[in-house]
Design a protein around this motif. Structure first.
Motif, PDB file in Angstrom:
ATOM      1  N   ASP A 222       0.038  -2.952  -4.422  1.00 18.02           N
ATOM      2  CA  ASP A 222       0.380  -2.222  -3.200  1.00 18.02           C
ATOM      3  C   ASP A 222       1.204  -3.099  -2.249  1.00 18.02           C
ATOM      4  O   ASP A 222       2.154  -2.625  -1.624  1.00 18.02           O
ATOM      5  CB  ASP A 222      -0.873  -1.726  -2.487  1.00 18.02           C
ATOM      6  CG  ASP A 222      -1.521  -0.548  -3.200  1.00 18.02           C
ATOM      7  OD1 ASP A 222      -0.817   0.196  -3.904  1.00 18.02           O
ATOM      8  OD2 ASP A 222      -2.735  -0.389  -3.048  1.00 18.02           O
TER       9      ASP A 222
ATOM     10  N   SER B 158       4.995  -2.427  -1.182  1.00 17.15           N
ATOM     11  CA  SER B 158       5.314  -2.347   0.243  1.00 17.15           C
ATOM     12  C   SER B 158       6.541  -3.193   0.580  1.00 17.15           C
ATOM     13  O   SER B 158       7.392  -2.776   1.374  1.00 17.15           O
ATOM     14  CB  SER B 158       4.105  -2.803   1.058  1.00 17.15           C
ATOM     15  OG  SER B 158       4.409  -2.804   2.423  1.00 17.15           O
TER      16      SER B 158
ATOM     17  N   ASP C  25       9.555  -1.310  -0.982  1.00 20.23           N
ATOM     18  CA  ASP C  25       9.792  -0.072  -0.234  1.00 20.23           C
ATOM     19  C   ASP C  25      10.395  -0.358   1.143  1.00 20.23           C
ATOM     20  O   ASP C  25      11.265   0.372   1.610  1.00 20.23           O
ATOM     21  CB  ASP C  25       8.474   0.695  -0.100  1.00 20.23           C
ATOM     22  CG  ASP C  25       8.640   2.051   0.541  1.00 20.23           C
ATOM     23  OD1 ASP C  25       9.595   2.777   0.211  1.00 20.23           O
ATOM     24  OD2 ASP C  25       7.791   2.395   1.387  1.00 20.23           O
ATOM     25  N   GLY C  26       9.939  -1.417   1.790  1.00 20.74           N
ATOM     26  CA  GLY C  26      10.447  -1.740   3.116  1.00 20.74           C
ATOM     27  C   GLY C  26      11.825  -2.360   3.109  1.00 20.74           C
ATOM     28  O   GLY C  26      12.577  -2.237   4.076  1.00 20.74           O
TER      29      GLY C  26
ATOM     30  N   ASN D 295      11.198   3.620   4.462  1.00 20.95           N
ATOM     31  CA  ASN D 295      11.424   2.818   5.668  1.00 20.95           C
ATOM     32  C   ASN D 295      12.885   2.550   6.008  1.00 20.95           C
ATOM     33  O   ASN D 295      13.161   1.934   7.028  1.00 20.95           O
ATOM     34  CB  ASN D 295      10.672   1.486   5.529  1.00 20.95           C
ATOM     35  CG  ASN D 295       9.191   1.717   5.423  1.00 20.95           C
ATOM     36  OD1 ASN D 295       8.618   2.460   6.207  1.00 20.95           O
ATOM     37  ND2 ASN D 295       8.565   1.108   4.428  1.00 20.95           N
TER      38      ASN D 295
ATOM     39  N   THR E 111       9.085   6.157  -6.192  1.00 21.83           N
ATOM     40  CA  THR E 111       9.341   5.994  -4.753  1.00 21.83           C
ATOM     41  C   THR E 111      10.692   6.591  -4.396  1.00 21.83           C
ATOM     42  O   THR E 111      10.828   7.299  -3.391  1.00 21.83           O
ATOM     43  CB  THR E 111       9.266   4.505  -4.361  1.00 21.83           C
ATOM     44  OG1 THR E 111       7.963   4.014  -4.677  1.00 21.83           O
ATOM     45  CG2 THR E 111       9.543   4.307  -2.892  1.00 21.83           C
TER      46      THR E 111
END
Length: 191
Positions: free
Chosen positions: A52, A56, A59-60, A67, A125
């Motif tokens: 996770d 993160s 994804d960021g 994001n 994602t």
């Protein structure tokens, strides 16, 4: 524009190890720190929750997640466009583009595409984000991607598919820190 640039320098150039450029250096140290209670080897001992955290990061940083990504290239474009009004911005724009490349390298190190489970997390994602962007027409695709994404995240929550290379991740973070520091210094030169 100068006020906006000054605000960026004040924010990123602050001494806070939580909300400014020094945070990236602190984070790089924590990724390999085995003695600190917040060090990643201790926090993610046994792998629980690590996937996770890695997702993160990806994804960021990448523009396909929820994001918006690192936005360093967009800021560099702004500096290029501002040049006729505020003077030579080439060095600062170049520094932000370099920072963007280093952020991308960090995302790749965090969730390497050559690990099938990580590649699938990345795809899902991106599919989810595309479904959101499609609005009502993307509802079915969005729901399908979200369901599979959450199931895969749950499956990988206890144990990542591969051993994490904290040293490589820390090295990438250190280069991000250096690039961000250089970018802020280049912005200071525009004042």
């Amino acid at each position: 524009m100068r006020a906006g640039i000054a605000d960026c320098v004040a924010h990123l150039g602050a001494q806070s190890a939580s909300f400014a450029v020094p945070a990236w250096g602190k984070w790089a140290r924590l990724v390999t720190d085995t003695r600190n209670a917040k060090g990643w080897p201790r926090v993610f001992a046994g792998g629980r929750g690590l996937t996770d955290a890695l997702l993160s990061i990806w994804d960021g940083v990448e523009p396909v997640g929820a994001n918006g990504g690192h936005l360093r290239d967009l800021y560099a474009d702004f500096l290029d466009e501002a040049a006729p009004l505020i003077g030579d911005t080439a060095a600062a724009a170049s520094a932000f583009r370099e920072s963007g490349r280093r952020w991308h390298a960090l995302a790749e190190a965090a969730l390497p595409e050559d690990v099938p489970e990580y590649r699938r997390l990345r795809e899902l994602t991106a599919d989810l984000a595309a479904g959101v962007a499609a609005g009502d027409e993307g509802a079915a695709a969005r729901a399908e991607a979200a369901g599979e994404l959450w199931a895969l995240r749950a499956e990988l929550h206890e144990k990542p598919p591969v051993e994490a290379d904290f040293a490589a991740l820390a090295a990438c973070l250190s280069t991000v820190y250096e690039a961000e520091r250089d970018a802020v210094e280049a912005l200071r030169g525009l004042g």
